[in-house]
Write a protein that holds these residues in place. Structure first.
Motif, PDB file in Angstrom:
ATOM      1  N   ALA A   1       1.096  -1.197  -0.156  1.00  0.00           N
ATOM      2  CA  ALA A   1       0.169   0.050  -0.128  1.00  0.00           C
ATOM      3  C   ALA A   1       0.387   1.626   0.141  1.00  0.00           C
ATOM      4  CB  ALA A   1      -0.930  -0.419   1.573  1.00  0.00           C
ATOM      5  N   SER A   2       2.021   1.407   0.367  1.00  0.00           N
ATOM      6  CA  SER A   2       2.580   2.137   0.598  1.00  0.00           C
ATOM      7  C   SER A   2       3.534   3.080  -0.038  1.00  0.00           C
ATOM      8  CB  SER A   2       3.855   1.781   2.178  1.00  0.00           C
ATOM      9  OG  SER A   2       3.606   1.938   2.872  1.00  0.00           O
ATOM     10  N   ALA A   3       3.067   1.185  -0.785  1.00  0.00           N
ATOM     11  CA  ALA A   3       3.926   2.637  -2.610  1.00  0.00           C
ATOM     12  C   ALA A   3       2.884   3.216  -3.713  1.00  0.00           C
ATOM     13  CB  ALA A   3       4.170   1.065  -3.148  1.00  0.00           C
ATOM     14  N   PHE A   4       1.879   3.223  -2.973  1.00  0.00           N
ATOM     15  CA  PHE A   4       0.856   3.423  -4.213  1.00  0.00           C
ATOM     16  C   PHE A   4      -0.014   5.042  -3.487  1.00  0.00           C
ATOM     17  CE2 PHE A   4       0.530  -0.608  -5.848  1.00  0.00           C
ATOM     18  CZ  PHE A   4       0.757  -0.391  -6.742  1.00  0.00           C
ATOM     19  N   ALA A   5       1.115   4.644  -2.115  1.00  0.00           N
ATOM     20  CA  ALA A   5       0.644   6.272  -0.829  1.00  0.00           C
ATOM     21  C   ALA A   5       1.600   7.284  -2.060  1.00  0.00           C
ATOM     22  CB  ALA A   5       1.014   6.080  -0.060  1.00  0.00           C
ATOM     23  N   ASP A   6       1.156   8.186  -3.130  1.00  0.00           N
ATOM     24  CA  ASP A   6       2.374   8.890  -3.568  1.00  0.00           C
ATOM     25  C   ASP A   6       1.779   9.676  -3.965  1.00  0.00           C
ATOM     26  OD1 ASP A   6      -0.156   8.185  -5.813  1.00  0.00           O
ATOM     27  OD2 ASP A   6       1.737   7.469  -7.357  1.00  0.00           O
ATOM     28  N   LYS A   7       0.718  10.725  -3.047  1.00  0.00           N
ATOM     29  CA  LYS A   7       0.026  11.886  -3.408  1.00  0.00           C
ATOM     30  C   LYS A   7       0.793  12.908  -2.264  1.00  0.00           C
ATOM     31  CE  LYS A   7      -4.219  10.518  -5.145  1.00  0.00           C
ATOM     32  NZ  LYS A   7      -5.865  10.811  -4.658  1.00  0.00           N
ATOM     33  N   PRO A   8       0.488  13.919  -2.557  1.00  0.00           N
ATOM     34  CA  PRO A   8       1.409  14.964  -1.703  1.00  0.00           C
ATOM     35  C   PRO A   8       0.303  14.664  -0.557  1.00  0.00           C
ATOM     36  CG  PRO A   8       0.911  15.913  -3.333  1.00  0.00           C
ATOM     37  CD  PRO A   8       0.336  14.991  -4.015  1.00  0.00           C
ATOM     38  N   LEU A   9       0.999  15.014   0.986  1.00  0.00           N
ATOM     39  CA  LEU A   9       0.468  14.804   1.779  1.00  0.00           C
ATOM     40  C   LEU A   9      -1.049  16.009   2.376  1.00  0.00           C
ATOM     41  CD1 LEU A   9       1.294  13.065   5.419  1.00  0.00           C
ATOM     42  CD2 LEU A   9       1.052  16.045   5.453  1.00  0.00           C
ATOM     43  N   VAL A  10      -1.329  16.865   2.333  1.00  0.00           N
ATOM     44  CA  VAL A  10      -2.309  18.191   2.132  1.00  0.00           C
ATOM     45  C   VAL A  10      -3.502  17.556   0.824  1.00  0.00           C
ATOM     46  CG1 VAL A  10      -3.084  20.040   1.290  1.00  0.00           C
ATOM     47  CG2 VAL A  10      -0.893  19.619   2.187  1.00  0.00           C
ATOM     48  N   ALA A  11      -2.901  17.041  -0.103  1.00  0.00           N
ATOM     49  CA  ALA A  11      -3.825  16.452  -1.038  1.00  0.00           C
ATOM     50  C   ALA A  11      -4.483  14.698  -0.961  1.00  0.00           C
ATOM     51  CB  ALA A  11      -3.585  16.260  -2.211  1.00  0.00           C
ATOM     52  N   ARG A  12      -3.531  14.413   0.447  1.00  0.00           N
ATOM     53  CA  ARG A  12      -4.416  12.920   0.887  1.00  0.00           C
ATOM     54  C   ARG A  12      -5.759  13.396   1.971  1.00  0.00           C
ATOM     55  NH1 ARG A  12       0.479   9.306   2.094  1.00  0.00           N
ATOM     56  NH2 ARG A  12       1.492  11.247   1.174  1.00  0.00           N
ATOM     57  N   LEU A  13      -5.190  13.969   2.412  1.00  0.00           N
ATOM     58  CA  LEU A  13      -5.684  15.175   3.800  1.00  0.00           C
ATOM     59  C   LEU A  13      -7.015  15.302   3.505  1.00  0.00           C
ATOM     60  CD1 LEU A  13      -2.981  16.712   5.989  1.00  0.00           C
ATOM     61  CD2 LEU A  13      -4.543  13.964   6.218  1.00  0.00           C
ATOM     62  N   ASN A  14      -6.974  16.570   2.192  1.00  0.00           N
ATOM     63  CA  ASN A  14      -7.918  16.901   1.245  1.00  0.00           C
ATOM     64  C   ASN A  14      -9.041  15.708  -0.023  1.00  0.00           C
ATOM     65  OD1 ASN A  14      -8.211  19.325   2.677  1.00  0.00           O
ATOM     66  ND2 ASN A  14      -5.902  19.767   1.118  1.00  0.00           N
ATOM     67  N   SER A  15      -8.975  14.773   0.231  1.00  0.00           N
ATOM     68  CA  SER A  15      -9.318  13.761  -0.638  1.00  0.00           C
ATOM     69  C   SER A  15     -10.633  13.269  -0.052  1.00  0.00           C
ATOM     70  CB  SER A  15      -8.293  12.374  -0.510  1.00  0.00           C
ATOM     71  OG  SER A  15      -9.302  11.516  -1.736  1.00  0.00           O
ATOM     72  N   ALA A  16     -11.378  13.119  -0.937  1.00  0.00           N
ATOM     73  CA  ALA A  16     -12.188  12.519  -1.196  1.00  0.00           C
ATOM     74  C   ALA A  16     -12.660  10.610  -0.619  1.00  0.00           C
ATOM     75  CB  ALA A  16     -13.558  13.096  -1.776  1.00  0.00           C
ATOM     76  N   ASP A  17     -11.304  10.677  -0.246  1.00  0.00           N
ATOM     77  CA  ASP A  17     -11.182   8.521  -0.574  1.00  0.00           C
ATOM     78  C   ASP A  17     -10.913   8.774   0.785  1.00  0.00           C
ATOM     79  OD1 ASP A  17     -10.183   6.406  -0.524  1.00  0.00           O
ATOM     80  OD2 ASP A  17     -10.103   6.328  -2.717  1.00  0.00           O
ATOM     81  N   GLN A  18     -11.694   7.251   2.057  1.00  0.00           N
ATOM     82  CA  GLN A  18     -11.222   7.515   3.095  1.00  0.00           C
ATOM     83  C   GLN A  18      -9.997   7.201   3.471  1.00  0.00           C
ATOM     84  OE1 GLN A  18     -14.689   5.339   5.016  1.00  0.00           O
ATOM     85  NE2 GLN A  18     -14.320   4.002   4.373  1.00  0.00           N
ATOM     86  N   TYR A  19      -9.528   6.460   2.558  1.00  0.00           N
ATOM     87  CA  TYR A  19      -8.185   5.955   2.408  1.00  0.00           C
ATOM     88  C   TYR A  19      -7.446   6.582   2.587  1.00  0.00           C
ATOM     89  CZ  TYR A  19     -11.826   1.714   3.073  1.00  0.00           C
ATOM     90  OH  TYR A  19     -12.796   0.628   2.688  1.00  0.00           O
ATOM     91  N   ASP A  20      -7.458   7.559   1.602  1.00  0.00           N
ATOM     92  CA  ASP A  20      -6.274   8.372   1.642  1.00  0.00           C
ATOM     93  C   ASP A  20      -6.064   9.423   2.448  1.00  0.00           C
ATOM     94  OD1 ASP A  20      -5.599   7.691  -1.224  1.00  0.00           O
ATOM     95  OD2 ASP A  20      -6.852   9.174  -2.160  1.00  0.00           O
TER      96      ASP A  20
END
Length: 883
Positions: free
Chosen positions: A59-78
């Motif tokens: 899973a870590s290999a796919f966590a390639d979005k910037p941190l802020v983008a992940r926090l603001n994502s509509a996807d709860q897993y992001d």
């Protein structure tokens, strides 16, 4: 693959948050004894550990979005990925996303709410404006969310009253949850949070006392543990009830009560007997218990561990603990050996049993825990702690290499026995097993200058390196060690003179068929006559597999040698370059040789591709006025990953320090590093937040050492300490101790006195083979060296007994009247650890200043009436040291 990432996130948030993902404080050393930690991972997780680890890595290999983008994502897993990665950044970065964290407190996913609340708690008082969003979560439908909200309110708004009430309610109702998998966890978590409140939890004292009579044994046990965490100041209110709990029908409750009685500073005679009984109440061991470190009988092994925490007060348990070294339960044997070592010299009668336990050499481990448990290893450590040098000397002749190795390493822990141990340890440097030789060097290193007689034998180990790889975790990452590297570390600690080292060094080179990096370090350090070493180095220069190393060595002893420059220049560009190539080339340039423009251009590209510190150093020597080269060198230095070990980094550092005052570009680049911030886009993978901190830290160190921009550099250190972002506190203490002006260092060191976090130094990636260090302890030592009596005295009445204890220890080393008077005021401290340390410190004062003995003797003699055996023993030992 996205589904794999999501499933891993589900496991991480659904399983880990319920069982493993406790508050960040779990990684800190607790200041109070606790039942938690006896078994650091639940048995039911064993079956999924391998699968879970693989899934998380995938899973870590796919966590390639910037941190802020992940926090603001509509996807709860992001979002969960982003919240998890916030643990790698500091308080300032959390502040920048505070508003988003407040919004996430109302997220429909309970795990998102929990993690958002935890991150707000980490921000602390600066997130006080989040109180209105947090308060409704105290009534959240999810019990974990209620606990996280309580913790957050306590930290951001100091609402201890609300937090304690929520925790107590969870204790009362948690055992009645319909979900069997969570109700035990909820009670334990609530109890843990109350323990962390410490004396502040006394706001719920009546309710806690009432819970000692709860029908559920898990609730009674947690209540007892919380009452113990209230500390000695509440002894009168809780001692009677805790003593009564020693007769509880449930063993878990009796165990918790015994531990709590120690925490409140009451006499522990009855508690010790209770723990002995619990330790001996074993169920028959299964085959699994005989071959695994997992505690089949959790109660017995934890009772043994609790006896060890009592140290000298557990002396009556020595016979029982010695017998338990033969327990059929592995976890009990492991804890028994450790407990005997903690009891100290009072455990001398158990030395024969511990010596017999050395024979148990089988290691026990679990996949991906990266640690190995062995009864024989624990027994060896214990023999060193009780000072049983004779047993360890006998073990040096054992037929089993592992036993010889462990005994050799442990003998270094008994400096008083150095006259008897240096000779046998030196002989072991010729042992046929490299692992034994490595551990013999470690033992000699611990003895320091007292092991000077071993210098020739250690020098002989330098020349022909031999690597040994062990796998402490079975299927995990092992620890690779080298005989030459360990021998060089030992020589650095022994610090022999050139006259003591050079004869053996010259002799060893005559017959050498290989050349280690450490041999070149020795040539540089001891500077033998070049004529004596030139011939053997030229012989090695003609051999294909040693020519680059020999060229590097000759660059130090004969830099004008005709053959070495072409060898080193070509070797740098080899597809797999030897470690010696860049080092030797840099030494040639330092000696005055030049490189043509075409070669420099190729070298510049290579340095950038490999991020090679020594190549950048070479280029900087040639072009100190080139801005890009200067910035690249500074980045390589600040990044802190040199091609070689700390010796090469130190050499680069020395040159840079000479240049800072004369080169404006270098000063400018280093000052620029003080504000370096790299947004943590992939914090979980590359620890960018930590890297940013380390770059600033090392730039500050260089500037302070060069006495340039000191005020800015110290301000940078202060910001790093306040941000609580990095695990570089130990290095910060070193900077403040060794290089910072005292007036600037003392205030920061005083702040670090409160830091109880532990770190490892050395060892492999996971700390195996490393040394535990506590930041606050190091800060106390630094303040003592700086003679900062006023700063130490200012912390003498700290609420944290660990802080008071470390301050008292250091006051024992200060030859000042104020230190003696302060120590006399601590002889009646409520905490037994502080009283014990006070007796030892008073003994040190009397030992160094005999004129004080008439004043101190009555105080030490009066300690014979102390309620705790360990205090009485410390006072008696102090008096004996005066004889």
């Amino acid at each position: 693959m996205r589904q794999v990432a999501r499933f891993a996130a589900y496991l991480r948030t659904g399983c880990q948050s319920r069982t493993m993902q406790a508050d960040r404080r779990v990684v800190k050393e607790r200041s109070r004894s606790s039942l938690a930690g006896a078994v650091e991972m639940k048995v039911e997780l064993r079956g999924v550990s391998l699968l879970l680890t693989w899934l998380l890595c995938t899973a870590s290999a796919f966590a390639d979005k910037p941190l802020v983008a992940r926090l603001n994502s509509a996807d709860q897993y992001d979002v969960l990925d982003g919240l998890r990665d916030l643990q790698f950044v500091g308080r300032q970065y959390r502040l920048s996303v505070k508003q988003r964290l407040i919004e996430l407190v109302d997220h429909p996913n309970a795990d998102v709410r929990v993690d958002a609340l935890r991150q707000l708690a980490e921000i602390g008082a600066a997130a006080a404006d989040a109180s209105d969003a947090i308060t409704p979560r105290l009534r959240d439908e999810d019990p974990e969310c209620r606990l996280a909200a309580a913790d957050a309110l306590a930290k951001v708004a100091d609402r201890i009253d609300l937090a304690a009430a929520v925790y107590v309610e969870a204790l009362k109702t948690g055992a009645d949850l319909q979900d069997d998998n969570r109700k035990g966890w909820l009670v334990e978590h609530a109890g843990q949070e109350l323990q962390w409140l410490g004396p502040a939890a006394a706001i719920e004292l009546p309710a806690l006392l009432e819970l000692l009579n709860d029908p559920h044994e898990i609730v009674r046990a947690e209540a007892a543990s919380v009452l113990g965490a209230l500390g000695p100041q509440y002894r009168q209110q809780v001692e009677r009830q805790l003593t009564a709990a020693l007769a509880d029908p449930a063993g878990k409750v009796r165990l918790a009560a015994a531990v709590a009685i120690n925490q409140i500073g009451a006499p522990v005679d009855q508690a010790v007997q209770t723990l002995i009984q619990l330790a001996q109440e074993e169920i028959p061991a299964s085959d699994e218990a005989a071959n695994s470190f997992w505690a089949e009988n959790f109660l017995a092994s934890t009772a043994v561990k609790a006896l060890g925490e009592l140290e000298g007060d557990a002396a009556p348990a020595v016979p029982a603990l010695g017998a338990l070294l033969k327990s059929p339960v592995l976890a009990v044997r492991l804890e028994a050996a450790t407990a005997l070592g903690k009891i100290g010299t009072a455990a001398q009668p158990a030395a024969p049993a511990l010596a017999a336990a050395l024979q148990e050499t089988e290691g026990h481990s679990a996949p991906f825990l990266h640690h190995s448990w062995c009864v024989g290893e624990n027994a060896a450590v214990a023999l060193g702690q009780i000072g049983a040098a004779d047993a360890l000397l006998t073990a040096l002749n054992d037929k089993q290499p592992m036993i010889r190795a462990r005994a050799a390493k442990t003998l270094g822990e008994i400096p008083a026995a150095a006259p008897q141990t240096v000779g046998p340890l030196s002989q072991l440097l010729q042992d046929p097993e490299p692992f034994v030789r490595i551990n013999a060097t470690k033992g000699l290193a611990k003895l320091g200058p007292a092991a000077a007689a071993a210098t020739p034998d250690l020098i002989r180990l330098l020349v022909n390196p031999l690597g040994v790889t062990s796998f402490p975790a079975g299927m995990g990452i092992g620890l690779t060690e080298s005989t030459s590297a360990e021998a060089w570390r030992a020589l650095q600690k022994i610090n022999p003179t050139a006259e003591q080292a050079n004869p053996a060094l010259i002799e060893s080179l005559q017959s050498a068929n290989r050349l280690s990096y450490e041999t070149i370090c020795a040539l540089r350090e001891y500077r033998p006559d070049s004529a004596a070493v030139k011939e053997p180095l030229e012989r090695l220069l003609q051999q294909k597999d040693t020519r680059v190393a020999a060229a590097c060595a000759l660059a130090f002893v004969a830099p004008d040698h005709d053959e070495i420059a072409p060898i080193l220049r070509a070797a740098v560009f080899a597809e797999e370059p030897e470690l010696f190539a860049a080092w030797g080339l840099d030494q040639l340039v330092a000696a005055g040789q030049t490189l043509d423009a075409d070669y420099q251009a190729r070298l510049r590209k290579l340095a950038a591709d490999r991020s090679d510190l020594l190549l950048w150093l070479t280029l900087y020597r040639l072009s100190p006025n080139d801005r890009q080269t200067t910035q690249s060198l500074v980045a390589a230095l600040a990044y802190g990953h040199p091609t070689f070990d700390h010796q090469a980094l130190a050499e680069s550092r020395r040159f840079v320090l000479q240049q800072i005052g004369a080169q404006p570009l270098l000063r400018e680049a280093l000052v620029g590093e003080l504000g370096y911030v790299d947004p943590p886009n992939q914090a979980e993978e590359d620890f960018t937040g930590e890297q940013s901190a380390y770059r600033r830290l090392r730039a500050a160190r260089l500037l302070i050492a060069a006495n340039v921009a000191v005020e800015q550099a110290v301000a940078c250190l202060a910001a790093l300490v306040a941000d609580d972002q990095m695990s570089g506190s130990i290095e910060t203490v070193e900077i403040l101790t060794q290089e910072t002006p005292p007036a600037a260092a003392i205030p920061l060191l005083t702040l670090l006195l409160d830091d109880n976090e532990r770190y490892t130094s050395g060892g492999d990636f996971y700390g195996n083979g490393g040394e535990w260090r506590v930041t606050g302890d190091r800060a106390a030592v630094a303040l003592s060296k700086l003679k900062a009596t006023a700063a130490l005295l200012g912390k003498l009445d700290s609420e944290d007994p660990l802080v008071r204890e470390r301050v008292v220890r250091m006051l024992g080393e200060l030859d000042e009247a104020a230190a003696v008077n302060a120590l006399l005021s601590k002889t009646a401290d409520l905490d037994v650890r502080v009283r014990r340390a006070t007796m030892t410190a008073l003994g040190e004062q009397g030992k160094s200043n005999p004129a004080l003995r008439p004043q101190l003797r009555p105080v030490l003699e009066q300690a014979a009436d102390d309620s705790r055996q360990s205090v009485r023993d410390a006072a008696g030992q102090a008096l004996r040291n005066w004889q």
